[in-house]
Design a protein around this motif. Structure first.
Motif, PDB file in Angstrom:
ATOM      1  N   GLU A 270       0.671  -1.044  -0.288  1.00  0.00           N
ATOM      2  CA  GLU A 270       0.008  -0.386  -0.107  1.00  0.00           C
ATOM      3  C   GLU A 270       0.519   1.233  -0.389  1.00  0.00           C
ATOM      4  N   THR A 271       1.621   1.036   0.409  1.00  0.00           N
ATOM      5  CA  THR A 271       2.783   2.486   0.792  1.00  0.00           C
ATOM      6  C   THR A 271       3.490   2.588  -0.711  1.00  0.00           C
ATOM      7  N   ALA A 272       3.967   1.329  -1.343  1.00  0.00           N
ATOM      8  CA  ALA A 272       4.629   1.991  -2.572  1.00  0.00           C
ATOM      9  C   ALA A 272       3.130   2.543  -3.188  1.00  0.00           C
ATOM     10  N   GLU A 273       2.276   2.552  -3.894  1.00  0.00           N
ATOM     11  CA  GLU A 273       1.057   2.408  -4.313  1.00  0.00           C
ATOM     12  C   GLU A 273       0.400   3.850  -3.968  1.00  0.00           C
ATOM     13  N   ALA A 274       0.499   3.978  -3.195  1.00  0.00           N
ATOM     14  CA  ALA A 274       0.247   5.775  -1.966  1.00  0.00           C
ATOM     15  C   ALA A 274       1.569   6.360  -2.567  1.00  0.00           C
ATOM     16  N   VAL A 275       2.572   6.515  -2.908  1.00  0.00           N
ATOM     17  CA  VAL A 275       3.119   6.981  -2.767  1.00  0.00           C
ATOM     18  C   VAL A 275       3.296   7.370  -4.843  1.00  0.00           C
ATOM     19  N   ARG A 276       2.974   6.343  -5.220  1.00  0.00           N
ATOM     20  CA  ARG A 276       3.270   6.549  -6.752  1.00  0.00           C
ATOM     21  C   ARG A 276       1.696   7.442  -7.052  1.00  0.00           C
ATOM     22  N   ALA A 277       0.629   6.875  -6.172  1.00  0.00           N
ATOM     23  CA  ALA A 277      -0.461   8.350  -6.351  1.00  0.00           C
ATOM     24  C   ALA A 277      -0.270   9.507  -6.152  1.00  0.00           C
ATOM     25  N   TRP A 278       1.063   9.716  -5.300  1.00  0.00           N
ATOM     26  CA  TRP A 278       1.658  11.424  -5.469  1.00  0.00           C
ATOM     27  C   TRP A 278       2.303  11.783  -6.188  1.00  0.00           C
ATOM     28  N   LEU A 279       2.982  10.590  -6.867  1.00  0.00           N
ATOM     29  CA  LEU A 279       3.561  10.695  -7.881  1.00  0.00           C
ATOM     30  C   LEU A 279       3.633  10.825  -9.179  1.00  0.00           C
ATOM     31  N   HIS A 280       2.044  10.679  -9.296  1.00  0.00           N
ATOM     32  CA  HIS A 280       1.163  10.428 -10.720  1.00  0.00           C
ATOM     33  C   HIS A 280       0.370  11.210 -10.820  1.00  0.00           C
ATOM     34  N   ALA A 281       0.308  12.347  -9.220  1.00  0.00           N
ATOM     35  CA  ALA A 281      -0.916  13.562  -9.870  1.00  0.00           C
ATOM     36  C   ALA A 281      -0.887  15.036 -10.394  1.00  0.00           C
ATOM     37  N   GLU A 282      -1.762  14.978 -11.313  1.00  0.00           N
ATOM     38  CA  GLU A 282      -1.925  16.007 -11.860  1.00  0.00           C
ATOM     39  C   GLU A 282      -2.264  17.191 -11.063  1.00  0.00           C
ATOM     40  N   ASN A 283      -1.935  18.321 -11.462  1.00  0.00           N
ATOM     41  CA  ASN A 283      -2.235  19.730 -11.689  1.00  0.00           C
ATOM     42  C   ASN A 283      -4.100  19.418 -11.797  1.00  0.00           C
ATOM     43  N   GLY A 284      -4.617  20.009 -10.429  1.00  0.00           N
ATOM     44  CA  GLY A 284      -6.333  20.467 -11.106  1.00  0.00           C
ATOM     45  C   GLY A 284      -7.090  18.966 -10.305  1.00  0.00           C
ATOM     46  N   GLU A 285      -6.363  17.851  -9.553  1.00  0.00           N
ATOM     47  CA  GLU A 285      -7.014  16.676  -9.998  1.00  0.00           C
ATOM     48  C   GLU A 285      -6.899  16.104  -8.460  1.00  0.00           C
ATOM     49  N   LYS A 286      -7.437  15.723  -7.359  1.00  0.00           N
ATOM     50  CA  LYS A 286      -7.918  15.162  -6.792  1.00  0.00           C
ATOM     51  C   LYS A 286      -6.445  14.115  -6.316  1.00  0.00           C
ATOM     52  N   VAL A 287      -5.544  13.970  -4.984  1.00  0.00           N
ATOM     53  CA  VAL A 287      -4.887  12.798  -5.071  1.00  0.00           C
ATOM     54  C   VAL A 287      -5.339  11.947  -4.103  1.00  0.00           C
ATOM     55  N   ARG A 288      -6.373  10.586  -5.161  1.00  0.00           N
ATOM     56  CA  ARG A 288      -6.758  10.125  -3.559  1.00  0.00           C
ATOM     57  C   ARG A 288      -5.965   8.011  -4.079  1.00  0.00           C
ATOM     58  N   TYR A 289      -6.232   7.418  -3.007  1.00  0.00           N
ATOM     59  CA  TYR A 289      -5.494   6.452  -2.274  1.00  0.00           C
ATOM     60  C   TYR A 289      -6.207   5.936  -1.478  1.00  0.00           C
ATOM     61  N   SER A 290      -7.073   4.941  -1.197  1.00  0.00           N
ATOM     62  CA  SER A 290      -7.702   3.795  -0.463  1.00  0.00           C
ATOM     63  C   SER A 290      -7.787   3.202  -0.200  1.00  0.00           C
ATOM     64  N   GLY A 291      -7.234   2.498   0.981  1.00  0.00           N
ATOM     65  CA  GLY A 291      -6.798   0.850   1.362  1.00  0.00           C
ATOM     66  C   GLY A 291      -7.114   0.757   2.957  1.00  0.00           C
ATOM     67  N   GLU A 292      -6.547  -0.534   3.223  1.00  0.00           N
ATOM     68  CA  GLU A 292      -6.582  -0.745   4.171  1.00  0.00           C
ATOM     69  C   GLU A 292      -5.848  -0.072   5.465  1.00  0.00           C
ATOM     70  N   PHE A 293      -4.348   0.154   4.984  1.00  0.00           N
ATOM     71  CA  PHE A 293      -3.529   1.313   5.980  1.00  0.00           C
ATOM     72  C   PHE A 293      -3.524   2.514   5.459  1.00  0.00           C
ATOM     73  N   GLN A 294      -3.942   2.791   3.917  1.00  0.00           N
ATOM     74  CA  GLN A 294      -3.310   4.582   3.879  1.00  0.00           C
ATOM     75  C   GLN A 294      -4.431   5.060   3.072  1.00  0.00           C
ATOM     76  N   GLN A 295      -5.017   6.059   4.024  1.00  0.00           N
ATOM     77  CA  GLN A 295      -5.959   6.988   2.638  1.00  0.00           C
ATOM     78  C   GLN A 295      -5.336   8.725   3.004  1.00  0.00           C
ATOM     79  N   ILE A 296      -6.089   8.540   1.218  1.00  0.00           N
ATOM     80  CA  ILE A 296      -5.051  10.022   1.007  1.00  0.00           C
ATOM     81  C   ILE A 296      -6.561  10.554   0.136  1.00  0.00           C
ATOM     82  N   ASP A 297      -7.157  11.780   0.140  1.00  0.00           N
ATOM     83  CA  ASP A 297      -8.006  12.396  -0.122  1.00  0.00           C
ATOM     84  C   ASP A 297      -7.530  13.962  -0.418  1.00  0.00           C
ATOM     85  N   ALA A 298      -6.872  14.037  -1.287  1.00  0.00           N
ATOM     86  CA  ALA A 298      -5.608  15.824  -0.782  1.00  0.00           C
ATOM     87  C   ALA A 298      -6.429  16.556  -2.289  1.00  0.00           C
TER      88      ALA A 298
END
Length: 334
Positions: free
Chosen positions: A109-137
């Motif tokens: 999950e850490t690797a997937e969440a890191v990639r969510a931040w690295l792949h984040a585009e301007n103007g779009e929310k950064v989202r990831y939902s897992g058992e250990f990691q939750q991102i809604d930025a």
């Protein structure tokens, strides 16, 4: 295979880049920080690939890993990779004060969440939902944009190797790895992991190679390599590796020597077979011959020539780093 090495400092790094070193790596411990070192590496190199191998995955949030890589990417575009490792159970629990159970699920999950931040585009929310990691930025600033920075996971046994290929871009192999461990254990596992992840790419292979070359004192270099192997094999996590090779008896002896504090006996317990299958050491000529024999069974993409560190001074490690450059010159890539 291209050659990499632990970050040897700016002076040696200049020589190393000229000699053909294609990558420099750093890591985490109580007296050094992977990303601070990585910043020094970015400033002190011109063309080599650079990355932590590894950064402690759970010592930082996915946001912190990705933010450091994003800032450094601006100074070294296209030259970075990120290597993450779980660290030992007790390090996570006692040093970092973070949950340490189910490390494979957590690092996936850490690797997937890191990639969510690295792949984040301007103007779009950064989202990831897992058992250990939750991102809604919702980052309302034009500072993002997709970055294709490879994410690799340190893996020793089959399950972690499969995880590295399933959720990451590949694996960082341990300095103990032998030809049969790569070919019979790791590569089938990463192939399976890539299939499970629905990837059609070949997983990247990076890996450490214990390397100690000294023409003036080859016996000392060999002893340092033996001692490094012995120190690694005191860890019971590597028992499947020991069993695979049938090395239970010498490993029992070296562990007994370690418990009694006899580092000489530790090194002596490492057999010639173990040394030959794991390390590259001795004189330059001997090391070149070993490298030629093992070339097809080393990491496919980047092999880090790694000086022994257990009971070896910084000065001697730097000398080993310099002497290993003779192995890189005139070596064809494969």
């Amino acid at each position: 295979m291209k050659f990499g090495m632990s970050w040897p400092g700016r002076e040696v790094a200049r020589e190393a880049e000229q000699a053909g070193v294609a990558a420099f790596v750093t890591g985490d411990f109580v007296d050094h920080d992977a990303y601070l070192n990585l910043a020094e590496m970015v400033a002190g190199t011109e063309r080599a690939m650079l990355g932590p191998a590894i950064a402690y995955a759970f010592a930082r949030t996915p946001y912190a890993h990705a933010t450091a890589m994003r800032q450094l990417h601006a100074q070294a575009p296209g030259r970075l990779f990120l290597g993450l490792g779980t660290a030992a159970f007790r390090i996570n629990r006692d040093w970092f004060g973070v949950p340490a159970d189910r490390p494979m699920a957590r690092i996936a999950e850490t690797a997937e969440a890191v990639r969510a931040w690295l792949h984040a585009e301007n103007g779009e929310k950064v989202r990831y939902s897992g058992e250990f990691q939750q991102i809604d930025a919702d980052v309302r600033a034009p500072v993002l944009g997709r970055l294709e920075i490879p994410v690799l996971l340190a893996g020793f046994n089959t399950r972690m190797a499969a995880t590295a290929a399933r959720v990451g871009d590949g694996i960082i192999g341990h300095g103990l790895f032998t030809a049969s461990w790569w070919n019979e254990i790791i590569r089938p596992a990463t192939t399976l992991g890539a299939q499970q992840g629905g990837h059609d790419r070949t997983p990247l292979e990076h890996g450490w190679i214990i390397t100690a070359v000294d023409d003036a004192s080859p016996e000392r270099a060999i002893a340092d390599a033996r001692r490094m192997i012995a120190f690694y094999l005191t860890v019971k996590t590597y028992d499947p590796f020991v069993d695979h090779h049938g090395w239970q008896e010498p490993v029992a002896r070296l562990r007994a020597a370690f418990r009694s504090g006899d580092t000489t006996a530790m090194a002596d317990a490492v057999t010639d077979e173990m040394l030959t299958e794991i390390a590259i050491c001795g004189t330059t000529a001997e090391a070149r011959a070993t490298l030629a024999r093992r070339a097809k069974d080393l990491p496919r993409d980047i092999g880090y020539l790694a000086p022994p560190s257990y009971l070896v001074s910084h000065k001697r490690r730097a000398a080993y780093a310099r002497s290993s450059l003779a192995l890189i010159e005139d070596q064809p890539s494969r």
